[in-house]
Scaffold this motif. Structure first.
Motif, PDB file in Angstrom:
ATOM      1  N   ILE A  49     -23.563 -15.167 -15.870  1.00  0.00           N
ATOM      2  CA  ILE A  49     -22.509 -14.175 -16.085  1.00  0.00           C
ATOM      3  C   ILE A  49     -22.459 -13.834 -17.575  1.00  0.00           C
ATOM      4  O   ILE A  49     -22.463 -12.675 -17.966  1.00  0.00           O
ATOM      5  CB  ILE A  49     -21.125 -14.732 -15.667  1.00  0.00           C
ATOM      6  CG1 ILE A  49     -21.148 -15.227 -14.213  1.00  0.00           C
ATOM      7  CG2 ILE A  49     -20.022 -13.714 -15.901  1.00  0.00           C
ATOM      8  CD1 ILE A  49     -21.086 -14.188 -13.165  1.00  0.00           C
ATOM      9  N   GLY A  50     -22.418 -14.865 -18.398  1.00  0.00           N
ATOM     10  CA  GLY A  50     -22.276 -14.658 -19.833  1.00  0.00           C
ATOM     11  C   GLY A  50     -23.424 -13.867 -20.443  1.00  0.00           C
ATOM     12  O   GLY A  50     -23.211 -13.018 -21.318  1.00  0.00           O
ATOM     13  N   MET A  51     -24.640 -14.130 -19.971  1.00  0.00           N
ATOM     14  CA  MET A  51     -25.801 -13.443 -20.524  1.00  0.00           C
ATOM     15  C   MET A  51     -25.818 -11.962 -20.159  1.00  0.00           C
ATOM     16  O   MET A  51     -26.596 -11.203 -20.700  1.00  0.00           O
ATOM     17  CB  MET A  51     -27.091 -14.095 -20.013  1.00  0.00           C
ATOM     18  CG  MET A  51     -27.524 -15.306 -20.801  1.00  0.00           C
ATOM     19  SD  MET A  51     -27.921 -14.916 -22.511  1.00  0.00           S
ATOM     20  CE  MET A  51     -29.577 -14.262 -22.319  1.00  0.00           C
ATOM     21  N   SER A  52     -24.981 -11.583 -19.204  1.00  0.00           N
ATOM     22  CA  SER A  52     -24.972 -10.196 -18.762  1.00  0.00           C
ATOM     23  C   SER A  52     -23.984  -9.354 -19.556  1.00  0.00           C
ATOM     24  O   SER A  52     -23.817  -8.179 -19.289  1.00  0.00           O
ATOM     25  CB  SER A  52     -24.603 -10.143 -17.278  1.00  0.00           C
ATOM     26  OG  SER A  52     -25.460 -10.984 -16.550  1.00  0.00           O
ATOM     27  N   HIS A  53     -23.338  -9.982 -20.523  1.00  0.00           N
ATOM     28  CA  HIS A  53     -22.273  -9.283 -21.231  1.00  0.00           C
ATOM     29  C   HIS A  53     -22.799  -8.536 -22.455  1.00  0.00           C
ATOM     30  O   HIS A  53     -23.399  -9.123 -23.350  1.00  0.00           O
ATOM     31  CB  HIS A  53     -21.195 -10.302 -21.646  1.00  0.00           C
ATOM     32  CG  HIS A  53     -20.031  -9.665 -22.302  1.00  0.00           C
ATOM     33  ND1 HIS A  53     -19.668  -9.942 -23.594  1.00  0.00           N
ATOM     34  CD2 HIS A  53     -19.169  -8.733 -21.850  1.00  0.00           C
ATOM     35  CE1 HIS A  53     -18.620  -9.206 -23.902  1.00  0.00           C
ATOM     36  NE2 HIS A  53     -18.303  -8.481 -22.863  1.00  0.00           N
ATOM     37  N   LEU A  54     -22.554  -7.239 -22.467  1.00  0.00           N
ATOM     38  CA  LEU A  54     -23.078  -6.396 -23.540  1.00  0.00           C
ATOM     39  C   LEU A  54     -22.454  -6.706 -24.896  1.00  0.00           C
ATOM     40  O   LEU A  54     -23.141  -6.731 -25.918  1.00  0.00           O
ATOM     41  CB  LEU A  54     -22.850  -4.917 -23.179  1.00  0.00           C
ATOM     42  CG  LEU A  54     -23.212  -3.905 -24.257  1.00  0.00           C
ATOM     43  CD1 LEU A  54     -24.717  -3.886 -24.498  1.00  0.00           C
ATOM     44  CD2 LEU A  54     -22.747  -2.505 -23.865  1.00  0.00           C
ATOM     45  N   GLY A  55     -21.148  -6.970 -24.915  1.00  0.00           N
ATOM     46  CA  GLY A  55     -20.440  -7.175 -26.182  1.00  0.00           C
ATOM     47  C   GLY A  55     -21.062  -8.274 -27.021  1.00  0.00           C
ATOM     48  O   GLY A  55     -21.241  -8.130 -28.233  1.00  0.00           O
ATOM     49  N   ILE A  56     -21.428  -9.371 -26.369  1.00  0.00           N
ATOM     50  CA  ILE A  56     -22.022 -10.478 -27.109  1.00  0.00           C
ATOM     51  C   ILE A  56     -23.388 -10.072 -27.669  1.00  0.00           C
ATOM     52  O   ILE A  56     -23.720 -10.406 -28.797  1.00  0.00           O
ATOM     53  CB  ILE A  56     -22.134 -11.740 -26.215  1.00  0.00           C
ATOM     54  CG1 ILE A  56     -20.736 -12.325 -26.025  1.00  0.00           C
ATOM     55  CG2 ILE A  56     -23.063 -12.788 -26.835  1.00  0.00           C
ATOM     56  CD1 ILE A  56     -20.707 -13.684 -25.359  1.00  0.00           C
ATOM     57  N   GLN A  57     -24.134  -9.326 -26.899  1.00  0.00           N
ATOM     58  CA  GLN A  57     -25.453  -8.886 -27.392  1.00  0.00           C
ATOM     59  C   GLN A  57     -25.286  -8.007 -28.643  1.00  0.00           C
ATOM     60  O   GLN A  57     -26.060  -8.109 -29.586  1.00  0.00           O
ATOM     61  CB  GLN A  57     -26.201  -8.099 -26.298  1.00  0.00           C
ATOM     62  CG  GLN A  57     -26.564  -8.950 -25.094  1.00  0.00           C
ATOM     63  CD  GLN A  57     -28.072  -9.270 -25.006  1.00  0.00           C
ATOM     64  OE1 GLN A  57     -28.820  -9.119 -25.966  1.00  0.00           O
ATOM     65  NE2 GLN A  57     -28.508  -9.722 -23.844  1.00  0.00           N
TER      66      GLN A  57
END
Lengths: 621, 259
Positions: A49-57
């Motif tokens: 789930i976390g790796m799919s988050h654009l904001g963190i990228q």
């Protein structure tokens, strides 16, 4: 060879060990000894789930552009590893360096939904960081929260040193610079927090004091030191085509939820649906330029090797150059076996044309989100989608060969009647009836309608922040009623009805509009074993009930109570641009069933114009 | 054209399952702008297959994959192009062209070489060279080597003696037995080699090295704990008229022009 934090034995005994090894393609490698600031970005849910988050990228890329910062990542360990780490006293570590988070300067946690709060405590606890921010020692990391739930940070205020209110692209560098100065100065922890509190958008909860009335509502919410501002202003990225965006996003080894290139075409929304928090807090709408998007689409596909690209925004059909962008993507990449995953679009001739080009008509379905079953109710919520538009869109799609439709609605909206609920069943049936107006030989088998309802949760910073939420008993009754009405329809056999869990929605309702009194409840729930509350298999409602009871908290105070116009809300110290006055007027409009035009039709004077960007300045100059 | 790729897998990549390795390669080819051939239909996928999936936790110097490509270059150039976009724990070691008519290497597989090594965190008696030598000589002289084979469906005792083609406690002897030169291995260098063996592999009978290790531990009277060992694949073979040939040499055509 990279040294891993977990032994082979542990990695071989947990589910999906790839969640914990890092080393993904495009991972940034720096020597931690060479940087001044170590920042760990956290998404408090499982890796996929976390790796799919654009904001963190975006922020990962932004931070790592600076040589003096090394930004790493951590996600919630799954319960299987969680047990082992506790048993063997293994400190939580960052994926990049595999080193303990406790040694970092910052732990930044993105707060995307209320049900992740116990996972926040899990991450702090496993890291060995003191749970209450006020008790932390000088060498512990500063814990900073951001994301949509930071717009009402009060239920978790005790656990954070700082909150960043607004979009990350704007003042993080400034915060980092002040941190370096503080670190060099050798001063105490509080002195950095005092400095940070003076940066726009930064909220330091321990500098504010809350006084309550006898009835439990807020009497006063005030800074206790002079440098802390009375109002914290949301940060807005005003130049969307000249700002940070990852050119080389991380590529995970295991399949994650969003296993594709994500192109954010615009931020914000013009629609003004009265239940929607994102529609208010990201105002004003700010599109990115077509050139920017084309350039990044190409660069990111080349750098990742992803075989799919998707567009991200709130209401994609409102991106003016959408046809041009989508046809360019198809033209450029479809032949190379790159899929174009479409966001939900308003169903019109353009959408149907594009869908027929990039999807298998037999396998794909149409999605409509009318949100409410009757026009009256849609006027109440300001959802500008008419029955005629839905039926015409569906009919065009049926003629084009589609036969599957997904419909999304909410139950428990303010002023909802049983006629409005029945309207959901009737609308579902009308769509099915449309399908059968097509001659049999031209039809593509049977029609399939999937009607889903979620339970309306009033959110802060929406016109419905004053509204009463249904109890779970009321919600269950409405769900049963709707199911019985669906079964009465002519095409009942073609309509499948799904409903969201009422227990989780009730908790969401409490935390969404909660105050600081809830910090102890969350802490107790966590300490009694609650974690991964967003996951049905781990959600333990009984433990939560006990935590509320032990802390003398009546959940109805937060959910059921319709608020008075002048009530002071726990989140009122935040200025999102959109004014409380505007939102209250919208609340009155909803009661009068008056529709407010969208930002491009007519400015409603919401207050977001003070940021001087996006749609607010579109027709000037 | 059809290509066969030999690659290594080590370090943290041991924890990536073979389906994910397949996705990893698809993305690597896209990054390297190498045109793969796709299947027909509405959701086309690259045409590739692994010779033998490697279990999670194992490392290898010799994994094989067959892939259909739309265009290619010389082997050296292809190896460089692919390795430039890979991480250093999965690296292409060999690239060759195979006959279009060649049946999938998966169905041609008949044997594999393995190294069983002790992980640094203590393996007791198996670190004693003399102990291993003495017991290994006796172990392999047995007529039968029986071991309980467990699968998801059943448990049965099988005799694996005839499926152990070669076994040795040192690389020098083992290379003589197999006729290979394994070169520098990409196994964790802190692991201490214990046994080298060639075992039957393939879709009919597939003997896992773990079984041989367990049988050897049982025979020599020491406790068997799989986590104490690193198993490392050294080579894969096909059966060509009764002879074992490495996959890198099976159905291979020497030059592109030979197509």
């Amino acid at each position: 060879m990279r040294k891993l934090a977990l032994s082979d034995e542990i990695l071989l005994s947990v589910e999906k060990p790839a969640r914990y090894i890092g080393g993904e393609i495009n991972m940034v490698v720096k020597n931690p000894a060479d940087v001044a600031i170590r920042f760990c970005m956290c998404f408090p849910d499982v890796y996929e789930i976390g790796m799919s988050h654009l904001g963190i990228q975006i922020l990962y890329d932004m931070f790592n552009q600076r040589d003096d910062i090394y930004c790493e990542r951590v996600y919630s360990p799954w319960p299987d590893l969680d047990r082992i780490m506790r048993r063997e006293n293994i400190p939580l570590f960052a994926l990049e360096s595999q080193q303990p988070i406790k040694d970092f300067d910052f732990l930044g946690i993105t707060l995307q939904y209320e049900m992740c709060y116990t996972n926040v405590l899990q991450v702090l606890d496993l890291s060995g960081i003191t749970l209450n921010a006020a008790d932390r020692t000088k060498d512990e990391p500063f814990v900073i929260g951001g994301g949509p739930c930071a717009y009402n940070p009060e239920p978790i205020a005790d656990f954070f040193d700082l909150f960043y209110i607004g979009e990350g692209e704007t003042v993080y560098y400034e915060l980092m610079d002040r941190y370096k100065e503080w670190k060099a100065s050798g001063q105490d922890r509080l002195s950095f927090l005092k400095t940070a509190a003076q940066i726009h958008g930064i909220y330091v909860p321990q500098f504010y004091k809350v006084l309550y009335n006898k009835d439990g509502t807020l009497a006063e919410f005030k800074p206790v030191i002079s440098v802390a501002p009375v109002t914290v202003i949301k940060q807005v990225e005003t130049k969307m085509s000249e700002t940070y965006y990852p050119k080389k996003p991380l590529v995970p080894y295991i399949k994650v939820t969003q296993d594709r290139v994500v192109l954010e075409i615009q931020r914000g929304c013009i629609r003004g649906c009265r239940f929607c928090q994102a529609g208010m807090i990201y105002r004003p709408i700010r599109p990115r330029s077509l050139d920017f998007l084309k350039k990044y689409a190409k660069t990111m596909l080349e750098a990742t090797g992803h075989n799919e690209i998707t567009l991200s925004s709130l209401s994609s059909s409102d991106y003016k150059e959408l046809p041009e962008l989508v046809y360019w993507l198809i033209d450029k990449f479809h032949d190379k076996n790159i899929n174009i995953a479409l966001p939900s679009l308003r169903i019109d001739a353009f959408a149907l044309d594009v869908m027929s080009k990039v999807q298998d008509v037999r396998k794909s379905s149409l999605t409509f989100a009318p949100e409410a079953g009757t026009q009256r109710m849609r006027n109440v919520i300001n959802k500008g989608l008419t029955e005629e538009e839905i039926l015409n869109g569906a009919m065009d799609a049926f003629r084009g060969g589609w036969n599957r439709v997904k419909l999304y609605f909410m139950l428990g909206l303010p002023s909802e009647t049983y006629d409005d609920i029945e309207g959901i069943a009737i609308l579902s049936d009308k769509i099915a009836r449309k399908y059968y107006t097509i001659p049999k030989e031209e039809r593509n088998g049977k029609v399939s309608i999937v009607t889903s309802t979620s339970i309306f949760v009033p959110k802060p910073f929406t016109p419905f922040q004053w509204a009463s939420m249904n109890t779970k008993e009321e919600a269950a009754q409405k769900r049963d009623f709707l199911l019985s009405k669906v079964r009465e329809q002519l095409n009942a056999k073609s309509i499948k009805y799904n409903c969201h869990d009422a227990d989780v929605s009730e908790l969401e309702g409490v935390f969404a509009r909660g105050d600081r009194k809830l910090c102890n409840v969350i802490r107790q729930a966590y300490e009694s074993g609650c974690m991964y509350d967003a996951w049905t298999e781990y959600f333990d409602y009984e433990k939560w009930l006990k935590a509320f009871k032990d802390n003398n908290i009546d959940t109805a105070f937060y959910t059921k109570r319709e608020r008075a116009e002048d009530e002071l809300f726990p989140w009122d110290f935040i200025d999102i641009g959109v004014t409380k006055k505007f939102m209250f007027n919208e609340y009155l409009n909803s009661k009068a069933e008056i529709v407010t035009p969208n930002c491009r039709e007519k400015c409603a004077g919401c207050g977001a114009a003070k940021f001087n960007c996006g749609v607010c300045i579109e027709n000037r100059s | 054209m059809k290509a066969r790729i030999k690659f290594s897998k080590t370090g943290s990549m041991r924890f990536i399952g073979h389906l994910d390795v397949m996705r990893y390669f698809q993305k690597a080819f896209l990054r390297a702008s190498i045109k793969m051939s796709y299947s027909q239909g509405f959701s086309p996928h690259p045409i590739m297959s692994f010779t033998s999936p490697l279990g999670i936790g194992l490392s290898s110097d010799a994994e094989y994959m067959d892939i259909m490509l739309e265009e290619s270059n010389s082997a050296d150039i292809m190896i460089n192009r692919i390795n430039a976009v890979m991480n250093d724990e999965i690296q292409v070691k060999d690239f060759s062209f195979i006959k279009d008519s060649a049946k999938p290497s998966m169905s041609a597989l008949s044997a594999c070489d393995y190294l069983i090594a002790a992980k640094p965190e203590g393996s007791g008696k198996l670190l004693d060279k003399k102990f291993i030598k003495k017991h290994l000589d006796e172990f392999i002289m047995q007529d039968k080597i029986e071991i309980l084979k467990k699968t998801k469906k059943s448990e049965k005792i099988i005799d694996i003696r005839k499926n152990i083609y070669h076994i040795s406690d040192n690389i020098v002897d083992f290379e003589k037995m197999t006729g290979q030169n394994y070169g520098k291995l990409c196994i964790n260098q802190e692991c201490l080699p214990i046994l080298y063996c060639t075992l039957t592999a393939g879709s009919v009978i597939n003997i896992k090295p773990e079984l041989v290790l367990e049988a050897f531990c049982n025979y020599s009277g020491i406790a068997y704990n799989l986590f104490s060992y690193q198993i490392h694949r050294l080579e894969m073979y096909a059966d060509l008229n009764g002879e074992l040939v490495t996959m890198a040499n099976y159905n291979v055509i020497s030059e592109l022009g030979g197509l």
